[in-house]
Design an enzyme around this catalytic site. Structure first.
Site, PDB file in Angstrom:
ATOM      1  N   TRP A 167       0.824  -1.202   0.000  1.00  0.00           N
ATOM      2  CA  TRP A 167       0.000   0.000   0.000  1.00  0.00           C
ATOM      3  C   TRP A 167       0.863   1.258   0.000  1.00  0.00           C
ATOM      4  O   TRP A 167       0.337   2.362  -0.050  1.00  0.00           O
ATOM      5  CB  TRP A 167      -0.884   0.047   1.249  1.00  0.00           C
ATOM      6  CG  TRP A 167      -1.902  -1.010   1.387  1.00  0.00           C
ATOM      7  CD1 TRP A 167      -2.004  -2.173   0.678  1.00  0.00           C
ATOM      8  CD2 TRP A 167      -2.982  -1.023   2.324  1.00  0.00           C
ATOM      9  NE1 TRP A 167      -3.070  -2.906   1.130  1.00  0.00           N
ATOM     10  CE2 TRP A 167      -3.693  -2.226   2.140  1.00  0.00           C
ATOM     11  CE3 TRP A 167      -3.398  -0.133   3.307  1.00  0.00           C
ATOM     12  CZ2 TRP A 167      -4.804  -2.555   2.901  1.00  0.00           C
ATOM     13  CZ3 TRP A 167      -4.505  -0.471   4.061  1.00  0.00           C
ATOM     14  CH2 TRP A 167      -5.206  -1.667   3.858  1.00  0.00           C
TER      15      TRP A 167
HETATM   16 FE1  SF4 Z   1       3.757  -1.849   2.318  1.00  0.00          FE
HETATM   17 FE2  SF4 Z   1       4.951  -1.655   4.705  1.00  0.00          FE
HETATM   18 FE3  SF4 Z   1       2.516  -0.580   4.345  1.00  0.00          FE
HETATM   19 FE4  SF4 Z   1       2.861  -3.265   4.417  1.00  0.00          FE
HETATM   20  S1  SF4 Z   1       3.194  -1.807   6.124  1.00  0.00           S
HETATM   21  S2  SF4 Z   1       1.616  -2.110   2.953  1.00  0.00           S
HETATM   22  S3  SF4 Z   1       4.840  -3.500   3.377  1.00  0.00           S
HETATM   23  S4  SF4 Z   1       4.446   0.059   3.343  1.00  0.00           S
END
Ligand code: SF4
Ligand code: SF4
Length: 153
Positions: free
Chosen positions: A43
């Site tokens: 995300w």
């Molecule tokens: Fe991407 Fe990290 Fe967010 Fe998971 S927590 S969606 S790996 S940015």
């Protein structure tokens, strides 16, 4: 810009696994280090980057719109109550931002088990579970028929 983990910095604590809303940070069972199992599903929320106590997670821009040479680093420092961003452009320009941490302390929010179970009466009113307490107000605002008369001649 999906994330990746510097395995030499990661100690396998699992904070990124717990916080990832896309459930794509996993611990490698052989190396006991975290890795992003599906960068396409990232995300780009930076939650794991901010949560990692070892600063072991970084983000990588897709080459088609952010060619090699730039970087975005983020550092969450609880003792200072700040999140610092450092953006480096390919031409050497650098932008730095600092913003306050706005999330609540881990464990400071009451869990559903800390509330009394709902009674049959609770199901008859318009309030959602734990309202209005959870909203930190005494009662929800309501409309009366007089509200609709305002401005009517
Ligand atoms: Fe991407 Fe990290 Fe967010 Fe998971 S927590 S969606 S790996 S940015
Ligand atoms: Fe490794 Fe950081 Fe994830 Fe902990 S939060 S498992 S140190 S990448």
């Amino acid at each position: 810009m999906p994330t990746f983990v510097y395995m030499t910095r990661c100690d396998g604590c699992g904070e990124c696994v717990d916080i990832c809303p896309s459930d794509i940070m996993h611990i490698d069972t052989t190396y006991r280090r975290a890795y992003n199992i599906e960068p396409n599903f990232c995300w780009e929320c930076y939650s794991c980057v901010k949560a990692c106590p070892q600063n072991a997670i970084d983000v990588r821009g897709y080459a088609d719109f952010a060619p090699l040479g730039h970087s975005v680093r983020v550092l969450r420092e609880e003792d200072k109550n700040t999140v610092s961003w450092k953006v480096k452009f390919r031409d050497g320009r650098e932008k730095n931002f600092v913003s306050p941490i706005r999330t609540t302390q881990w464990g400071s929010i009451k869990s559903p088990a800390d509330y009394d179970p709902p009674s049959a009466e609770d199901f008859k009113n318009q309030e959602l579970a734990h309202e209005p307490d959870a909203l930190h107000i005494e009662s929800l605002p309501t409309l009366s028929t007089n509200n609709f008369k305002q401005g009517v001649v």
